[in-house]
Scaffold this active site. Structure first.
Site, PDB file in Angstrom:
ATOM      1  N   LYS A 130     -12.031  -1.567   6.947  1.00 52.77           N
ATOM      2  CA  LYS A 130     -11.294  -2.541   7.753  1.00 52.77           C
ATOM      3  C   LYS A 130     -11.922  -2.607   9.149  1.00 52.77           C
ATOM      4  O   LYS A 130     -12.513  -3.591   9.523  1.00 52.77           O
ATOM      5  CB  LYS A 130      -9.815  -2.168   7.878  1.00 52.77           C
ATOM      6  CG  LYS A 130      -9.097  -1.841   6.589  1.00 52.77           C
ATOM      7  CD  LYS A 130      -9.031  -2.997   5.611  1.00 52.77           C
ATOM      8  CE  LYS A 130      -8.072  -2.682   4.466  1.00 52.77           C
ATOM      9  NZ  LYS A 130      -8.330  -3.465   3.274  1.00 52.77           N
ATOM     10  N   TRP A 184       0.806  -1.223   0.000  1.00 54.18           N
ATOM     11  CA  TRP A 184       0.000   0.000   0.000  1.00 54.18           C
ATOM     12  C   TRP A 184       0.830   1.259   0.000  1.00 54.18           C
ATOM     13  O   TRP A 184       0.484   2.228  -0.691  1.00 54.18           O
ATOM     14  CB  TRP A 184      -1.041  -0.031   1.119  1.00 54.18           C
ATOM     15  CG  TRP A 184      -2.151  -0.960   0.749  1.00 54.18           C
ATOM     16  CD1 TRP A 184      -2.442  -2.176   1.298  1.00 54.18           C
ATOM     17  CD2 TRP A 184      -3.084  -0.795  -0.339  1.00 54.18           C
ATOM     18  NE1 TRP A 184      -3.486  -2.765   0.628  1.00 54.18           N
ATOM     19  CE2 TRP A 184      -3.901  -1.944  -0.380  1.00 54.18           C
ATOM     20  CE3 TRP A 184      -3.298   0.210  -1.288  1.00 54.18           C
ATOM     21  CZ2 TRP A 184      -4.920  -2.108  -1.324  1.00 54.18           C
ATOM     22  CZ3 TRP A 184      -4.318   0.050  -2.220  1.00 54.18           C
ATOM     23  CH2 TRP A 184      -5.114  -1.096  -2.234  1.00 54.18           C
ATOM     24  N   ASP A 220      -1.336   6.960   7.039  1.00 53.44           N
ATOM     25  CA  ASP A 220      -2.454   6.149   6.555  1.00 53.44           C
ATOM     26  C   ASP A 220      -2.680   5.044   7.584  1.00 53.44           C
ATOM     27  O   ASP A 220      -1.888   4.116   7.696  1.00 53.44           O
ATOM     28  CB  ASP A 220      -2.118   5.562   5.183  1.00 53.44           C
ATOM     29  CG  ASP A 220      -3.213   4.614   4.684  1.00 53.44           C
ATOM     30  OD1 ASP A 220      -4.187   4.373   5.417  1.00 53.44           O
ATOM     31  OD2 ASP A 220      -3.065   4.121   3.552  1.00 53.44           O
TER      32      ASP A 220
END
Lengths: 366, 366
Positions: A199, A105, A175
């Site tokens: 999530k 990511w 993040d």
């Protein structure tokens, strides 16, 4: 198939608290008070203004944030933040922003930042196949960077920072998509935190951004309204029609975190026990289960493999028959992964640990 | 309060077909097949790939589109399209794009376009307070414009084009957010059509974009992935996690349109009768109800007022007591508005017409 929501170990979108699912199911038909379907209530209604206000307040409370922080609820996922951050803070800068490349990511965030301005990757795990995170003495942060950006938990590789990086005179941007609100943290040491919901805190389609006043005080980007933090703050996340349902779902999860779980300390205690259970099964399996991370194991994503692809296929198929889902590894790297976000219960993890033990015993050569 | 979903005349988010609400309510708990909550199914699952494929196909079928068109499902609403269109087609151009300023929403699109390149407003209704649309002889389109942009239905003012504008040698781009799939149209005369879902086809948080191949063949914008039509097309609307729930809801609405309504011809017949009913009540009220539009009345948003703000407040309060909701005018202009999108039934409109007639009789001086 007899899959069970409570045995959903998906990397996301994944499990939500059962209580939240039941309430949302009822309120698709009728939200008490407004008396309408949640899908048919105007984003300009008083009811929705209260939803936004309560959610902002719940997030502030859970994170222990002062009034110096704004809470935003925007569309576009973490991906949109990969761009909004450098559009706002990097365009026209000469000093590079500093990014850590710790896995899949963060590897997506860096090229989007480069589209907007200079970037220095101060550490990359690519040489060690992203099997660990950097130690402090591998990191040297510049005082001149407009900001430092990193990802607190790499969902794909199963790596998680258990400390805060950076220096106090450079804005920290993080993040936290895949470990947001899973444990306490000194959140006020960050200037901007973002996390998509799918999530730990809700369905796909909504992202929480927490942003400190002084970070954007002097920015003057000529950005479209929907990409402009200031415009969005002024509009209380209601610049254009927000995804009412997704925001309401996040509100219900925040209530659950506060009222049913009792806050982030309690959540962390549960999450720690869940991760311990699974890592113990892996560590005590005599190499049958092989954890991917050499260090810095994630408490959210337990990434592992078996000795062969055939065995992994057998594991997934047996797991599915037992009601488990979402245990395949990310398509980028394969293998297996158990994502144990907030809404995955300790009981569910105990069932999985039991299943893994049994699968190992059954698979042993006689 | 005894509000009823079927009497929801909101400007959006608004009514959805009852059948769709019931199915979504059930599937928040369990989607038959996957056997999981719709909120817990991965966007990378086979099931979701089939959802996207079926929805793309349903939209293609309803609109009668050839393979020259791509169907995209993106976040960010029409507002994001206000920017994505000129980011893609106007940056670096010398010839201005041509925009029509026909009301509140086209007035929002124009400044976002100007951020990206030159814009010529070829007609504005501001002088006549947006109470009508232009006739053909008021419009002169240039062959050199990179595109022409207009909004087919102005939700706030209640104005709707019943013809297609522009010239065949310049790409036509249309925001159809508030009348999308409400009637047949020669959709292939457009190069790009966009419509957020929360009027006619679903909940807030998802936007349908239909885009012809040749429009973007030669574009080379160095855009972030999520703002790049080509990247999104290549990823089948799954570049980053899409809002699974909202997309699934749109799929259910598209099935309803095809199977229960029988397509756009039938939908238009119903919508015409609904609008006729309400406009007749207004026209035959001896000036008690005053329609806002002098011409080009919208079949989707019936905008009107009463002789005083007090009377309007009384109307809204009486309507609410009778189970109606969403009848207040847009906050920008006040007054009253009945939005009669696809999912508002003829029966609901008959009830409203009856209510309006009775309210008028009761309010008449003796």
């Amino acid at each position: 198939m007899t899959l069970q929501n409570k045995l959903n170990f998906s990397g996301g979108p994944g499990a939500l608290p059962e209580k939240v699912l039941v309430q949302l199911s009822e309120e698709i038909i009728n939200v008490p008070g407004p008396g309408l379907s949640i899908l048919g209530i105007s984003h300009r209604s008083e009811w929705f203004a209260e939803v936004i206000a309560e959610l902002e307040n719940n997030i502030r409370t859970l994170m222990g944030l002062s009034d110096a922080y704004h809470v935003l609820l925007l569309q576009g996922g973490a991906t949109q933040q990969f761009s909004m951050v450098p559009m706002t803070l990097l365009r026209g800068q000469n000093s590079p922003a500093e990014y850590l490349h710790t896995g899949y990511w963060s590897g997506k965030a860096i090229p989007e930042a480069r589209l907007e301005g200079p970037v220095r990757v101060i550490w990359s795990g690519s040489e060690n196949n992203f099997n660990r995170l950097p130690s402090d003495d591998e990191l040297c942060f510049s005082p001149d960077a407009p900001y430092i950006h990193y990802i607190s938990n790499e969902t794909v590789e199963g790596l998680q920072f258990q400390r805060i990086l950076g220096r106090n005179d450079v804005p920290r941007i993080c993040d936290m998509s895949s470990d947001f609100l899973s444990k306490p943290c000194e959140f006020e040491r960050f200037s901007l935190i973002y996390a998509h919901a799918q999530k730990n805190i809700g369905p796909a389609g909504i992202t929480v951004i927490v942003i400190r006043n002084d970070l954007i005080e002097h920015t003057t980007g000529n950005l479209p309204g929907f990409l402009d933090y200031k415009t969005q703050i002024k509009a209380h996340s209601n610049f254009n029609t927000p995804p009412v349902f997704a925001i309401y779902a996040v509100l219900l999860v925040s209530r659950w975190l506060i009222n049913d779980i009792g806050g982030l300390e309690n959540m962390a205690a549960i999450n720690n026990r869940k991760a311990e259970l699974l890592y113990r099964v892996i560590d005590e399996s005599d190499g049958f289960y092989r954890g991917r991370a050499a260090a810095d194991r994630s408490l959210m994503n337990v990434v592992f493999k078996l000795s062969s692809a055939e065995l992994e296929a057998g594991f997934l198929s047996r797991a599915q028959a037992a009601g488990f889902s979402g245990l395949a590894g990310h398509r980028a790297i394969g293998g297996l992964r158990a994502s144990i976000y907030n809404a995955v219960t300790l009981e569910a993890v105990e069932e999985l640990a039991g299943f893994m033990d049994e699968f190992r015993r059954r698979s042993k050569p006689n």
